[in-house]
Design a protein around this motif. Structure first.
Motif: not given
Length: 594
Positions: A54-68, A220-225
């Motif tokens: 699992r990549g760094p922050g992968e679960e967070f990025m997936t939940k936030a809907g951020i392609p990474a 905040s990080m999801a909105e910033l990214l």
């Protein structure tokens, strides 16, 4: 975007011995993020196949809907691997990022360094780095003393920030401006381009954890990214919520402790109250390694302040309340319990408690426990307890020059010259440091007082050889020749009286001092040094200015000059904790550079 990438696709982009790269990219979105993993605190090599990682922050990025895209370092190589170029070429050849209008790189600490260093190579138009480094190469950042085991293994093959950092677009850095290590790295980054700086004061290196304590990290990080949050709004949120962070409160308390113990104690109590509120909601949060260690430190900090404020009973109550909630509190709590018991008049119980620590402690914890036990004995002057302590722990005491010398002096005070000689003559030699001559003087004169003048002379020649210590040897020989009892331990230098000078000069000096401090805080060390060179000829009796000059010179990599400034500070305030901390920092640098 490459046709190979589909909605929800989890693809292995690269799987090497140094790095693994995974993709989780979603079409129809304008932005993508390339995430770099932080340093692995355990230091182990990660051999898990990329398909199972699992990549760094992968679960967070997936939940936030951020392609990474996720870059995972299999060991702490700080992205100094030829595999980085191979992986980036795969990304380019497959066009994995070509379909996105905006690409950001992101990482924390080692990951932040990677996000900056490879932002240009990845074609990013924005880089976001939390507590990043400019470099880890000692030839570039001589002030950096952290992670020595990593630096020893590295060969720097791509470490030129001028090439690696994007020239256009936004570079956002989040850091603690009051944490010297990290702020020095930011100062170097400023040389290359304008930065969007988001200061998180008193977070030290754990900026993300401090923001998480505030309860605003994920949103905040999801909105910033995603590009939905600007830096000004994020800074406002941090300011409004910073008192919710136990880390920030505790670090601020530590910063002001020597100036205002009462206020520091109130802040430390507020930090523990903030931990209490979080523990009620998430009792498992402080059972993790990192957060648990922070909680132990913060509770211990409040206990220490309470003891020093004359409230040892409350200090014990704080530790008793937090001990069952945390793991591995003994090394921090037990010495403090011993101090509190001693303050409450239970000298025997205090000594027994610290002996329990000595029985299991290692390294610096053992040395600190030995010194605390010796301190208790110095105050009690119980001859029987002193003899028993020396008999039980002689071999451990002899492993540390400072502990052995102090115990030898204690034995001398109780007229036990025969026993004292062993602790002066046979203990382990200390390391080279700016205060080496002072330690040797105390040890040599102690041996002479114990009745072995020939042995003291031979010890002096062995410990301070060569031309480098010629002046120090002559001083100590002069002291030996006096053979007077008040010379052995040395006398504390008294602070010279300030010279009475006109008010206009005092105002000018105050302005120069303020200018020096502001310039150092802003990372303008050359300007700070120039101001100090103007004010110090008139204010030589201000230890704080010498400490500031030493710190500035460390940042400028002038270690010899820093050591000289530190010695001037020591003459004026030899018992100052700030001066001791400064010498400890210099000791680390000198030991690393030989």
């Amino acid at each position: 975007m490459s046709e190979e990438t589909t909605i929800g696709d989890e693809a292995v982009v690269y799987d090497g011995k140094d790095i693994a790269v995974r993709a989780k990219l979603t079409p129809g979105v304008a932005f993508a993020v390339v995430v770099f993993s932080a340093r692995n605190g355990h230091g182990r090599v990660n051999t898990t196949p990329a398909r199972d990682l699992r990549g760094p922050g992968e679960e967070f990025m997936t939940k936030a809907g951020i392609p990474a895209l996720f870059f995972t370092a299999r060991w702490n190589h700080w992205w100094q691997s030829p595999e980085m170029f191979e992986a980036i070429e795969v990304i380019r050849s497959r066009g994995l990022l070509s379909g996105f209008s905006h690409v950001s790189t992101y990482g924390m600490s080692m990951g932040g360094y990677g996000a900056l260093m490879y932002s240009a190579a990845l074609g990013a138009d924005r880089a976001i780095a939390v507590a990043p480094q400019y470099s880890l190469d000692s030839n570039v950042v001589a002030f950096e003393t952290r992670w020595p085991e990593d630096r020893a293994r590295l060969r720097f093959i791509y470490d030129d920030m001028d090439k690696g950092l994007i020239k256009s677009g936004e570079v956002i850095v989040m850091f603690d401006p009051f944490f010297p290590h990290d702020s020095a790295h930011i100062s170097l980054l400023r040389r290359h381009r304008r930065l969007t700086e988001l200061p998180v004061s008193f977070a030290t290196h754990t900026v993300a954890r401090a923001i998480n304590d505030m309860g605003i990290l994920s949103k905040s990080m999801a909105e910033l990214l995603r590009g939905e949050l600007n830096s000004r709004e994020l800074q406002r949120r941090i300011r409004e919520n910073r008192r919710k962070s136990p880390l920030i409160l505790a670090n601020f308390a530590h910063k002001i402790r020597r100036r205002d113990l009462g206020q520091a104690t109130r802040l430390a109590r507020a930090a523990v109250d903030a931990m209490e509120a979080r523990f009620v909601r998430l009792p498992e949060y402080y059972r993790q390694d990192d957060t648990g260690a922070d909680a132990t430190r913060i509770a211990g900090q409040l206990a220490r302040n309470l003891i020093d404020s004359g409230e040892p009973a409350e200090a014990i109550e704080v530790m008793d309340r937090w001990r069952p909630r945390l793991s591995d509190t003994g090394p921090t709590f037990d010495p403090l319990v011993a101090r509190a018991m001693h303050a409450l008049g239970d000298e025997a119980g205090a000594l027994a408690t610290i002996e329990g620590v000595i029985a299991t402690a290692r390294g610096s914890d053992l040395v600190n426990a030995l010194l605390l036990g010796i301190q208790f004995l110095e105050k009690s002057n119980d001859v029987g307890a002193i003899k028993r302590f020396g008999s039980a722990y002689a071999e451990r005491i002899l492993q540390d020059e400072n502990a052995a010398t102090r115990f030898g002096l204690l034995l001398l005070r109780n007229k036990d010259e025969a026993a004292a000689r062993r602790f002066f003559a046979d203990c382990a030699d200390g390391r080279n440091s700016p205060r080496r001559a002072a330690f040797v003087k105390r040890r040599v004169l102690g041996l002479a007082r114990a009745g072995d003048l020939p042995g003291a002379t031979a010890l002096l020649d062995r410990l301070l050889p060569g031309e480098r210590f010629c002046k120090d040897r002559e001083e100590i020989r002069a002291a030996l020749s006096k053979e007077s009892g008040d010379v052995g331990e040395g006398r504390v230098a008294t602070r010279p009286r300030s010279v009475v000078r006109p008010l206009v000069d005092r105002r000018a000096d105050a302005e120069l001092e303020r200018k020096a401090r502001d310039a150092y805080a802003a990372g303008n060390c050359g300007e700070a040094l120039a101001a100090l060179d103007q004010v110090l000829p008139h204010q030589r009796d201000k230890a704080g200015l010498w400490v500031l000059k030493a710190r500035v010179l460390i940042s400028l990599s002038d270690m010899e000059g820093a050591a000289e400034a530190a010695r001037e500070a020591e003459k004026l305030g030899p018992s100052s904790g700030i001066v001791r901390a400064l010498f400890k920092r210099l000791d680390l640098i000198f030991s690393r550079t030989g």
